[in-house]
Write an enzyme that holds these catalytic residues in place. Structure first.
Site, PDB file in Angstrom:
ATOM      1  N   ARG A 327       0.830  -1.205   0.000  1.00  0.00           N
ATOM      2  CA  ARG A 327       0.000   0.000   0.000  1.00  0.00           C
ATOM      3  C   ARG A 327       0.874   1.268   0.000  1.00  0.00           C
ATOM      4  O   ARG A 327       0.468   2.309  -0.489  1.00  0.00           O
ATOM      5  CB  ARG A 327      -1.009   0.006   1.148  1.00  0.00           C
ATOM      6  CG  ARG A 327      -2.191   0.930   0.887  1.00  0.00           C
ATOM      7  CD  ARG A 327      -3.232   0.880   1.985  1.00  0.00           C
ATOM      8  NE  ARG A 327      -4.380   0.046   1.683  1.00  0.00           N
ATOM      9  CZ  ARG A 327      -5.412   0.417   0.909  1.00  0.00           C
ATOM     10  NH1 ARG A 327      -5.437   1.614   0.340  1.00  0.00           N
ATOM     11  NH2 ARG A 327      -6.422  -0.400   0.702  1.00  0.00           N
ATOM     12  N   ARG A 359      -4.289   2.431  10.693  1.00  0.00           N
ATOM     13  CA  ARG A 359      -5.024   3.427   9.893  1.00  0.00           C
ATOM     14  C   ARG A 359      -4.161   4.057   8.788  1.00  0.00           C
ATOM     15  O   ARG A 359      -3.258   4.850   9.065  1.00  0.00           O
ATOM     16  CB  ARG A 359      -5.539   4.507  10.838  1.00  0.00           C
ATOM     17  CG  ARG A 359      -6.791   5.209  10.358  1.00  0.00           C
ATOM     18  CD  ARG A 359      -7.308   6.112  11.452  1.00  0.00           C
ATOM     19  NE  ARG A 359      -8.628   6.647  11.146  1.00  0.00           N
ATOM     20  CZ  ARG A 359      -9.381   7.311  12.015  1.00  0.00           C
ATOM     21  NH1 ARG A 359      -8.944   7.533  13.233  1.00  0.00           N
ATOM     22  NH2 ARG A 359     -10.568   7.765  11.675  1.00  0.00           N
ATOM     23  N   ALA A 526      -9.411  -1.467   6.166  1.00  0.00           N
ATOM     24  CA  ALA A 526      -9.271  -0.919   4.816  1.00  0.00           C
ATOM     25  C   ALA A 526     -10.363   0.090   4.482  1.00  0.00           C
ATOM     26  O   ALA A 526     -10.648   0.333   3.307  1.00  0.00           O
ATOM     27  CB  ALA A 526      -9.229  -2.045   3.777  1.00  0.00           C
ATOM     28  N   GLU A 729      -9.984   5.709   6.959  1.00  0.00           N
ATOM     29  CA  GLU A 729      -8.546   5.978   6.952  1.00  0.00           C
ATOM     30  C   GLU A 729      -8.135   7.306   6.306  1.00  0.00           C
ATOM     31  O   GLU A 729      -7.187   7.944   6.774  1.00  0.00           O
ATOM     32  CB  GLU A 729      -7.807   4.828   6.244  1.00  0.00           C
ATOM     33  CG  GLU A 729      -7.900   3.529   7.006  1.00  0.00           C
ATOM     34  CD  GLU A 729      -7.397   2.365   6.188  1.00  0.00           C
ATOM     35  OE1 GLU A 729      -8.073   1.979   5.215  1.00  0.00           O
ATOM     36  OE2 GLU A 729      -6.317   1.865   6.492  1.00  0.00           O
TER      37      GLU A 729
HETATM   38  N1  LUZ Z   1      -5.803  -4.518   5.590  1.00  0.00           N
HETATM   39  C1  LUZ Z   1      -5.550  -5.415   4.632  1.00  0.00           C
HETATM   40  C2  LUZ Z   1      -5.897  -3.218   5.323  1.00  0.00           C
HETATM   41  O1  LUZ Z   1      -5.444  -6.593   4.931  1.00  0.00           O
HETATM   42  N2  LUZ Z   1      -5.433  -4.999   3.367  1.00  0.00           N
HETATM   43  C3  LUZ Z   1      -5.530  -3.710   3.003  1.00  0.00           C
HETATM   44  O2  LUZ Z   1      -5.425  -3.386   1.832  1.00  0.00           O
HETATM   45  C4  LUZ Z   1      -5.755  -2.773   4.019  1.00  0.00           C
HETATM   46  N3  LUZ Z   1      -5.824  -1.481   3.741  1.00  0.00           N
HETATM   47  C5  LUZ Z   1      -6.016  -0.627   4.723  1.00  0.00           C
HETATM   48  C6  LUZ Z   1      -6.158  -1.087   6.007  1.00  0.00           C
HETATM   49  N4  LUZ Z   1      -6.108  -2.360   6.310  1.00  0.00           N
HETATM   50 MO1  MOS Z   2      -6.993  -1.070   9.245  1.00  0.00          MO
HETATM   51  S1  MOS Z   2      -5.200  -0.193   9.160  1.00  0.00           S
HETATM   52  O1  MOS Z   2      -8.062  -0.532   8.224  1.00  0.00           O
HETATM   53  O2  MOS Z   2      -7.164  -2.340  10.231  1.00  0.00           O
END
Ligand code: LUZ
Ligand code: MOS
Length: 776
Positions: A327, A359, A526, A729
């Site tokens: 990411r 986050r 996410a 986020e």
């Molecule tokens: N968790 C995840 C996340 O497993 N994949 C993601 O793309 C993600 N993005 C934001 C926060 N948590």
């Molecule tokens: Mo999250 S960083 O969307 O658990």
């Protein structure tokens, strides 16, 4: 307290879209403010409940020579001491990569790594027993710096690479090329409710586990692996959790596995709620990054080429680091279009607790680097960073370095609306005049545009299910995979069911998140929880509506698509027939219509090829622009934020108050990361900022004096629930503007300030910048 609340009232500017804005409140608010909200530790304990505690490594890297727990074992009230050799299944908790033991067998890799579980009649006895345990370690070299790990070839996963255009050739055509470094620090989640779980044997080999987790299925899967039983033997239930912020996406699982293991071995209910100090020491945090950038621009400040290498401090095991790393690349160019891009990222293995989701999930770290590069270029070129930012904003049809095309791109509209609504020209003049007339106080301004992709970057995870029962009295019960962690997703789920059936939200009961009712869930993460679960819920509601429509159309001899569900009634306009929702349900029930349904949703259109790093990974993007103004006290290095003024792309918000709360909370959390929160491990891998007295999170005195949030006039995205865009986020990344506003204030006091881009910008660093390195 006062100040903040006044600002809260003023900061809500009406949603200008034609869509009827929903004035729904957060349904949890009355419970929270009256102290009636039930968290895990508020559950009454069953008689005979035992308490677990982890005995953890006190060194960061070592071979375990011997362990002596004979004295602890003999202590009155201690029921059992459990080690890795008691694990009936696999001693493994790694989610993406199998590289993390639940209980250390032969080696420890970070301070706080669990070695033994002490199970006792009280928490205090368990604590005292831990103090009697001794371990003989053969210590090994400790690494805490990702660049040193990189040099030694210690990685958690393979490097990642994103590329578009040809930076090598492009740099040759640039009038200006700058290279440099940027550092961003870690961040502790400080969820108010610490990690914890409570496991209760069901008498038939099965286990029910209450867990403070964002990912009930992750907990279920981890327990089944540790116990060596199939997933259907493990029921995980989550009522709500007191904050997660990513810290409970994967890292709630070990505590649940620990109580599950103890409960299984002893055949008794076992509970473990971590103390704050344990939680701070033993759990992973936001990944610190060391990065190197190279940026090339033409004479006018148009960015032609950008390269970056990211060295992620992953900690001692992979956890979610590979996904976080990816990411970072997705957001490496933030809200800008750059034709030639080459990004490389390394997940480096160090001897600190495995870092994890937080986050933004690596996005903020990537965005900080491009903002630092732009700031540097502006300084060297004697331009305003704001000009460079605005000249390079993403536009409709632009291609992201990962191949997705920007559709419904709101970058410029957010920027322009912010500039106009907050009267940037007067603001700029005011700041200039202030700085010209003040010697010991200086103000700084910075813009922070954001662009955040919505969807799990792992396409497979973008699906959800929901279960709806309409009871024979017309009341409705809903279950989804969404975990309420304070973000307001419960309110949104209730809204979806109420809106689908045209009834008042008070008719809808939201059930706990439970793996037996809704299986195979993705974690609440996410920013996608309301979209995924809301759409699955819509699907379930629609199935019931379809059956009711078909039934009624026959009863009333009308077309089944001409029925209206509104205000607790169903009616057919043409034939003037109608009845209440309750009458309808009673009638349908008496005619044996199925009043339950299971819904499913999988985000359409998304795909990503990990071999080429190209595709269309995101359902849509969220945009926004924040304008920061700050005042620095140039005698003390203290500072405050005069205002943060934001135009945010909510789409068509389905719950304005909940969404506003997410913007304000995310913003302040982002400012904390960039300014106050300094996470320090020493060379032995000891956490020096190991309590909340020396790890400073934003409080009521450090929030901006004014926070104003305006709605972008926008349609919203079709793949967002009711076109109401994800909001969890994205606002955190506005906080990056805080760093550069402070930097600019320092520059107006000391134009020669030589400061590395090294976040957080603590008061100490401000003072160094104001006066150079030799202050004392
Ligand atoms: N968790 C995840 C996340 O497993 N994949 C993601 O793309 C993600 N993005 C934001 C926060 N948590
Ligand atoms: Mo999250 S960083 O969307 O658990």
């Amino acid at each position: 307290m006062h100040l903040f609340h006044q600002n809260l009232n003023r900061s809500l500017t009406k949603n200008p879209t034609k869509q009827k804005p929903q004035k729904s409140l957060n349904i949890d608010a009355p419970l929270h403010v009256t102290g009636r909200t039930q968290y895990l530790d508020d559950m009454p304990e069953l008689a005979g409940t035992l308490f677990a505690k982890v005995f953890a490594s006190s060194v960061a890297h070592a071979h375990i020579n011997s362990i002596d727990f004979s004295a602890a074992k003999k202590m009155e009230g201690v029921h059992r001491i459990i080690s890795h050799s008691d694990i009936p299944g696999e001693n493994q908790i790694g989610g993406i990569i199998a590289d993390e033991e639940l209980l250390a067998s032969t080696e420890v890799h970070f301070i706080g790594m669990p070695i033994l579980i002490v199970v006792a009649e009280t928490d205090i006895i368990a604590h005292k027993a831990c103090a009697l345990i001794t371990v003989e370690y053969v210590e090994k070299a400790v690494i805490t710096d990702p660049v040193i790990a990189y040099e030694k070839g210690q990685f958690l996963s393979s490097p990642l690479h994103f590329e578009s255009g040809n930076t090598k050739d492009a740099f040759k055509n640039c009038a200006h090329v700058f290279e440099g470094k940027a550092y961003s620090g870690g961040q502790e989640h400080v969820y108010l409710e610490t990690q914890g779980a409570y496991a209760i044997p069901q008498g038939n080999g099965a286990l029910k586990v209450y867990s403070s987790t964002q990912g009930p299925t992750a907990v279920q899967r981890t327990i089944s692996r540790i116990l060596g039983v199939s997933m259907n033997q493990i029921e995980v239930d989550v009522n709500r959790i007191g904050g997660g912020f990513g810290g409970k996406e994967d890292q709630a699982s070990p505590w649940a596995a620990i109580v599950a293991l103890a409960a299984t071995i002893l055949n008794k209910p076992v509970k473990y709620i971590l103390e704050r100090g344990e939680d701070l020491r033993m759990t992973g945090k936001r990944h610190p990054y060391t990065s190197h950038y190279k940026i090339g621009l033409d004479e006018d400040g148009k960015i032609l080429a950008y390269e970056a290498d990211y060295y992620q401090n992953g900690g001692a095991a992979a956890d979610l680091s590979p996904a976080v790393l990816q990411r970072t690349l997705f957001h490496g160019t933030n809200s800008y279009y750059i034709p030639h891009v080459n990004l490389n990222a390394y997940s480096c293995k160090t001897n600190v607790p495995p870092n994890t989701a937080f986050r933004g999930f690596g996005g903020p770290q990537g965005m900080f680097v491009i903002e630092a590069a732009i700031h540097r270029a502006a300084r060297e070129m004697k331009m305003s960073a704001i000009d460079i930012q605005s000249k390079n904003l993403l536009f409709e049809g632009a291609e992201f370095p990962y191949g997705q095309i920007a559709e419904d791109c709101e970058a410029t509209r957010c920027w322009d609306q912010a500039k106009e609504e907050y009267d940037f020209y007067s603001l700029e003049t005011e700041v200039k005049e202030f700085n010209a007339t003040h010697q010991t106080k200086k103000k700084g301004i910075a813009f922070m545009p954001i662009c955040f992709g919505i969807s799990f970057t792992n396409t497979m995870m973008n699906n959800a299910r929901a279960l709806v029962h309409v009871y024979s009295d017309g009341s409705i019960g809903i279950s989804t995979g969404a975990v309420e962690m304070g973000q307001g997703v419960s309110s949104k789920m209730i809204q979806v069911a109420a809106r689908s059936f045209g009834v008042d939200p008070s008719n809808v009961k939201l059930e706990t998140t439970n793996t037996t009712r809704v299986a195979n869930t993705s974690p609440s993460a996410a920013s996608a929880t309301a979209d995924l679960n809301g759409k699955a819920l819509q699907d379930a509601c629609q199935q019931i509506l379809d059956r009711l429509n078909a039934f009624l159309a026959k009863e009333w001899s009308c077309a089944h698509d001409s029925l209206d569900y509104e205000n607790g009634t169903v009616s057919h306009y043409d034939s003037k027939q109608g009845m209440t929702w309750e009458e309808l349900i009673q009638l349908a029930f008496s005619k044996r219509i199925n009043l339950s349904a299971k819904g499913h949703y999988a985000t359409p259109k998304i795909h990503f090829d990990t071999k080429t790093s190209k595709g269309h990974p995101f359902a849509y993007h969220v945009y926004g622009t924040a304008i920061f103004t700050c005042t620095v006290d140039c005698l003390r290095g203290n500072y405050e934020f005069d205002a943060v003024q934001i135009v945010h792309d909510f789409g068509a918000s389905m719950n304005e108050l909940v969404d506003l709360g997410q913007i304000e909370g995310g913003l302040v959390q982002g400012i904390g990361w960039m300014t106050l929160e300094e996470l320090i491990y020493n060379e032995k891998g000891q956490l020096k900022s190991g309590n909340l007295a020396n790890y400073k999170v934003p409080d009521i005195y450090s929030v901006p004096k004014k926070v104003d949030v305006k709605y972008l006039d926008a349609e919203g995205a079709d793949l967002a629930i009711y076109k109401s865009k994800a909001v969890g986020e994205p606002p955190l990344m506005y906080g990056i503007g805080a760093y550069f506003a402070l930097y600019n204030a320092i520059l107006s006091f000391n134009p020669k300030a030589e400061m590395e881009y090294d976040a957080p910008m603590t008061a100490e660093k401000v003072l160094m910048g104001l006066y150079g390195e030799v202050v004392l």
